[in-house]
Design a protein around this motif. Sequence first.
Motif, PDB file in Angstrom:
ATOM      1  N   ILE A 108       0.833  -1.207   0.000  1.00 13.32           N
ATOM      2  CA  ILE A 108       0.000   0.000   0.000  1.00 13.32           C
ATOM      3  C   ILE A 108       0.862   1.249   0.000  1.00 13.32           C
ATOM      4  O   ILE A 108       0.608   2.193  -0.762  1.00 13.32           O
ATOM      5  CB  ILE A 108      -0.968  -0.010   1.198  1.00 13.32           C
ATOM      6  CG1 ILE A 108      -1.957  -1.171   1.050  1.00 13.32           C
ATOM      7  CG2 ILE A 108      -1.703   1.320   1.324  1.00 13.32           C
ATOM      8  CD1 ILE A 108      -2.818  -1.415   2.272  1.00 13.32           C
ATOM      9  N   ASP A 109       1.897   1.274   0.832  1.00 13.46           N
ATOM     10  CA  ASP A 109       2.799   2.433   0.879  1.00 13.46           C
ATOM     11  C   ASP A 109       3.500   2.636  -0.463  1.00 13.46           C
ATOM     12  O   ASP A 109       3.671   3.768  -0.924  1.00 13.46           O
ATOM     13  CB  ASP A 109       3.844   2.269   1.982  1.00 13.46           C
ATOM     14  CG  ASP A 109       3.246   2.374   3.372  1.00 13.46           C
ATOM     15  OD1 ASP A 109       2.163   2.979   3.520  1.00 13.46           O
ATOM     16  OD2 ASP A 109       3.863   1.838   4.320  1.00 13.46           O
ATOM     17  N   ARG A 110       3.907   1.540  -1.084  1.00 12.11           N
ATOM     18  CA  ARG A 110       4.585   1.623  -2.380  1.00 12.11           C
ATOM     19  C   ARG A 110       3.661   2.201  -3.450  1.00 12.11           C
ATOM     20  O   ARG A 110       4.059   3.052  -4.249  1.00 12.11           O
ATOM     21  CB  ARG A 110       5.096   0.243  -2.792  1.00 12.11           C
ATOM     22  CG  ARG A 110       5.701   0.170  -4.174  1.00 12.11           C
ATOM     23  CD  ARG A 110       6.923   1.100  -4.276  1.00 12.11           C
ATOM     24  NE  ARG A 110       7.342   1.260  -5.642  1.00 12.11           N
ATOM     25  CZ  ARG A 110       8.270   0.540  -6.236  1.00 12.11           C
ATOM     26  NH1 ARG A 110       8.888  -0.412  -5.588  1.00 12.11           N
ATOM     27  NH2 ARG A 110       8.591   0.775  -7.486  1.00 12.11           N
ATOM     28  N   ILE A 111       2.427   1.750  -3.466  1.00 11.88           N
ATOM     29  CA  ILE A 111       1.461   2.250  -4.447  1.00 11.88           C
ATOM     30  C   ILE A 111       1.195   3.728  -4.212  1.00 11.88           C
ATOM     31  O   ILE A 111       1.170   4.525  -5.164  1.00 11.88           O
ATOM     32  CB  ILE A 111       0.163   1.418  -4.393  1.00 11.88           C
ATOM     33  CG1 ILE A 111       0.443  -0.012  -4.872  1.00 11.88           C
ATOM     34  CG2 ILE A 111      -0.940   2.071  -5.238  1.00 11.88           C
ATOM     35  CD1 ILE A 111      -0.653  -1.014  -4.535  1.00 11.88           C
ATOM     36  N   LYS A 112       1.029   4.122  -2.967  1.00 11.68           N
ATOM     37  CA  LYS A 112       0.785   5.542  -2.650  1.00 11.68           C
ATOM     38  C   LYS A 112       1.989   6.398  -3.036  1.00 11.68           C
ATOM     39  O   LYS A 112       1.828   7.513  -3.538  1.00 11.68           O
ATOM     40  CB  LYS A 112       0.445   5.705  -1.174  1.00 11.68           C
ATOM     41  CG  LYS A 112      -0.935   5.174  -0.839  1.00 11.68           C
ATOM     42  CD  LYS A 112      -1.264   5.343   0.628  1.00 11.68           C
ATOM     43  CE  LYS A 112      -2.680   4.844   0.928  1.00 11.68           C
ATOM     44  NZ  LYS A 112      -3.009   4.986   2.348  1.00 11.68           N
ATOM     45  N   LYS A 113       3.178   5.882  -2.819  1.00 13.10           N
ATOM     46  CA  LYS A 113       4.384   6.604  -3.225  1.00 13.10           C
ATOM     47  C   LYS A 113       4.413   6.771  -4.747  1.00 13.10           C
ATOM     48  O   LYS A 113       4.742   7.848  -5.262  1.00 13.10           O
ATOM     49  CB  LYS A 113       5.633   5.843  -2.759  1.00 13.10           C
ATOM     50  CG  LYS A 113       6.932   6.513  -3.113  1.00 13.10           C
ATOM     51  CD  LYS A 113       8.121   5.716  -2.603  1.00 13.10           C
ATOM     52  CE  LYS A 113       9.419   6.352  -3.047  1.00 13.10           C
ATOM     53  NZ  LYS A 113      10.579   5.592  -2.596  1.00 13.10           N
ATOM     54  N   ASP A 114       4.045   5.721  -5.483  1.00 10.17           N
ATOM     55  CA  ASP A 114       4.005   5.805  -6.941  1.00 10.17           C
ATOM     56  C   ASP A 114       2.922   6.761  -7.416  1.00 10.17           C
ATOM     57  O   ASP A 114       3.100   7.454  -8.425  1.00 10.17           O
ATOM     58  CB  ASP A 114       3.805   4.423  -7.557  1.00 10.17           C
ATOM     59  CG  ASP A 114       5.085   3.613  -7.619  1.00 10.17           C
ATOM     60  OD1 ASP A 114       6.177   4.208  -7.523  1.00 10.17           O
ATOM     61  OD2 ASP A 114       5.003   2.387  -7.768  1.00 10.17           O
ATOM     62  N   LEU A 115       1.794   6.826  -6.718  1.00  8.12           N
ATOM     63  CA  LEU A 115       0.752   7.802  -7.070  1.00  8.12           C
ATOM     64  C   LEU A 115       1.259   9.231  -6.876  1.00  8.12           C
ATOM     65  O   LEU A 115       0.985  10.109  -7.708  1.00  8.12           O
ATOM     66  CB  LEU A 115      -0.511   7.569  -6.229  1.00  8.12           C
ATOM     67  CG  LEU A 115      -1.397   6.412  -6.673  1.00  8.12           C
ATOM     68  CD1 LEU A 115      -2.413   6.060  -5.595  1.00  8.12           C
ATOM     69  CD2 LEU A 115      -2.094   6.743  -7.986  1.00  8.12           C
ATOM     70  N   ASP A 116       2.010   9.464  -5.805  1.00  7.67           N
ATOM     71  CA  ASP A 116       2.602  10.787  -5.573  1.00  7.67           C
ATOM     72  C   ASP A 116       3.596  11.148  -6.682  1.00  7.67           C
ATOM     73  O   ASP A 116       3.620  12.280  -7.170  1.00  7.67           O
ATOM     74  CB  ASP A 116       3.297  10.853  -4.215  1.00  7.67           C
ATOM     75  CG  ASP A 116       2.329  10.808  -3.047  1.00  7.67           C
ATOM     76  OD1 ASP A 116       1.121  11.073  -3.244  1.00  7.67           O
ATOM     77  OD2 ASP A 116       2.789  10.500  -1.923  1.00  7.67           O
ATOM     78  N   LEU A 117       4.413  10.178  -7.067  1.00 11.99           N
ATOM     79  CA  LEU A 117       5.379  10.414  -8.140  1.00 11.99           C
ATOM     80  C   LEU A 117       4.662  10.699  -9.459  1.00 11.99           C
ATOM     81  O   LEU A 117       5.062  11.585 -10.220  1.00 11.99           O
ATOM     82  CB  LEU A 117       6.312   9.211  -8.292  1.00 11.99           C
ATOM     83  CG  LEU A 117       7.367   9.309  -9.393  1.00 11.99           C
ATOM     84  CD1 LEU A 117       8.286  10.511  -9.174  1.00 11.99           C
ATOM     85  CD2 LEU A 117       8.167   8.021  -9.456  1.00 11.99           C
TER      86      LEU A 117
END
Length: 80
Positions: A4-13
């Motif tokens: 979940i954290d990885r996906i949210k980080k990718d959404l921010d990027l």
Amino acid sequence: MDAIDRIKKDLDLFAKNIKEIESIKINGEEEKIVEMAKNYRDDTRYYLEQNDHLTSFGCITYAHGLLDAVRLLHNIIKDE
């Protein structure tokens, strides 16, 4: 970092990278590609809400690939 954290980080990027695209002149075909990337970003959010992390991650990865193709054409990122 969990999925979940990885996906949210990718959404921010993705949000950061889409701002770069909005500041340049792109042609009609490129606009279609950017729109597809945004649709995959939206799919990412949908599948994240459904707790389907694998599909969500696949969608954001594809969204980044589409957006990176346009960024590469405009020398926003360099071919490595």
